[in-house]
Write an enzyme that holds these catalytic residues in place. Sequence first.
Site, short mmCIF file in Angstrom:
data_model
loop_
_atom_site.label_atom_id
_atom_site.label_comp_id
_atom_site.label_asym_id
_atom_site.label_seq_id
_atom_site.Cartn_x
_atom_site.Cartn_y
_atom_site.Cartn_z
N TYR A 143 0.85 -1.19 0.00
CA TYR A 143 0.00 0.00 0.00
C TYR A 143 0.88 1.24 0.00
O TYR A 143 1.86 1.30 0.74
CB TYR A 143 -0.89 0.00 1.25
N ASP A 238 9.09 2.57 -0.32
CA ASP A 238 8.09 3.24 0.50
C ASP A 238 8.37 2.84 1.95
O ASP A 238 8.01 1.75 2.39
CB ASP A 238 6.69 2.82 0.06
N LYS A 266 4.44 9.04 8.64
CA LYS A 266 4.15 8.47 9.97
C LYS A 266 5.13 8.92 11.06
O LYS A 266 4.99 10.03 11.57
CB LYS A 266 4.01 6.96 9.86
C1 LIG Z 1 0.27 4.78 5.73
C2 LIG Z 1 1.03 4.46 4.51
C3 LIG Z 1 1.02 5.31 3.39
C4 LIG Z 1 0.11 6.48 3.28
O1 LIG Z 1 0.38 7.46 4.21
P1 LIG Z 1 -0.80 8.53 4.56
O2 LIG Z 1 -0.12 9.51 5.44
O3 LIG Z 1 -1.86 7.72 5.24
O4 LIG Z 1 -1.27 9.09 3.28
C5 LIG Z 1 1.87 5.03 2.35
N1 LIG Z 1 2.67 3.96 2.39
C6 LIG Z 1 2.69 3.11 3.43
C7 LIG Z 1 3.64 1.94 3.41
C8 LIG Z 1 1.85 3.31 4.52
O5 LIG Z 1 1.83 2.43 5.52
#
Ligand SMILES: *Cc1c(COP(=O)(O)O)cnc(C)c1O
Length: 429
Positions: A143, A238, A266
């Site tokens: 994701y 990511d 995060k």
């Molecule tokens: C949470 C998350 C996102 C998206 O971040 P948001 O601040 O919720 O838009 C992207 N990549 C990963 C791996 C995530 O866990």
Amino acid sequence: MGVKSQALFKEAQRYLPGGVNSPVRAFQAVGGDPLFISKGTGSRIYDADGASYIDYVCSWGPLILGHAHPQVVAALKEAAARGTSFGAPTALEVELARALVEVVPSLELVRLVNSGTEAAASALRLARAYTGRPLIVKFVGCYHGHVDSLLIKAGSGVGTLGLPDSPGVTLGTARDTLVLPYNDLVPVQEAFAARGGEIAAVILEPVAANMGVVLPRPGFLEGLRELTAHAGALLIFDEVITGFRLGLGGAQAYYGVIPDLTILGKIIGGGLPVGAYGGRREIMELVAPLGPVYQAGTLSGNPLASAAGLATLDVLRQPGIYNRLAERGKELREGLARLAAAVGVPVKVQGLASLFTVFFTEEEVWDYELAASCDRQRFRQFFHLLLQNGVYFPPSPLEACFLSLAHTAEDLAATLAAAEKAFAALRTE
Ligand SMILES: *Cc1c(COP(=O)(O)O)cnc(C)c1O
């Protein structure tokens, strides 16, 4: 669930789609109504009815120090009193950028944004601009936020073009994304053999944590590094979850594989809205105002988010912190596995550092197909049994549990005691 949470959820549904501002919060995967949270301190959250829970969601990752950490709260108070946003440069955002560049190996320049989604969308635009190519390779079960070109599911055959995974995403957008299974280099090799000249980037979670926690097989990250470098495509990690979670240098330092671009979020915002993308200078120099790739944000580099992020990184930079977190993570994973085995409930507890997922399955989970085939009914029951015993797990079987520095030995013992009861109840079903 208490009467106040129930009343709030009813009210919420009058104004918000499904009563929530992010779908997983609605508890659809586990059934029942969501708890409304009124406060958090340390490892605990309190619902609107005053019940308290040991929290393993931790806002889905940002709160590695736990809730309302005194240093973060103090930094926020100080920053807020000076004004919340200027739309002009401030010293705090420079300090945060320097802290990121100093410890994340791939970063030479970084741009701060407001969410992981925004960072992912911007990184893809940049990768396409840098390479002059249209296609993105992503993996099933990873994701990267709700970016149109990443809300794509696999087409009819491996290596065929993707299909929209949400109404509203156009076929045109889907045509620019190839979706392949995680942890398998062969389809990636085939994709490069067939269309290498069109592939701008391969994007992945170097440790997948949005299909439950799935580790990369030995050689997977190294193989992707080689394939992308050979084809002149960019490798994008990511690290929105793994960044500052596996260690200060994230998964790239942990596994020793350095991507071209990195996405963060995060933890680096300490619980406030944030995201970042960065990488090699020569690539990042394409970003406006240095270069022609447009990307901007009214609240980007926000002083409150920067202050909370910096206060968090300050604590994380103390020696021994990550070892402590990893030891607690290991203790919990081993404890959960032992308790389930003792009563003959098949589970695989997967994870590393302060991340884990309890998969109800006999087999190790290496990709989305295996993750999705786990026993969801059992997970639902397990989730509610834990909740009744004061432990708040993520309300979905395909998510990671997050440990924080605030989780004490007593918290772990109470969690294992609740899990023991839950596994026993599952066995007698
Ligand atoms: C949470 C998350 C996102 C998206 O971040 P948001 O601040 O919720 O838009 C992207 N990549 C990963 C791996 C995530 O866990």
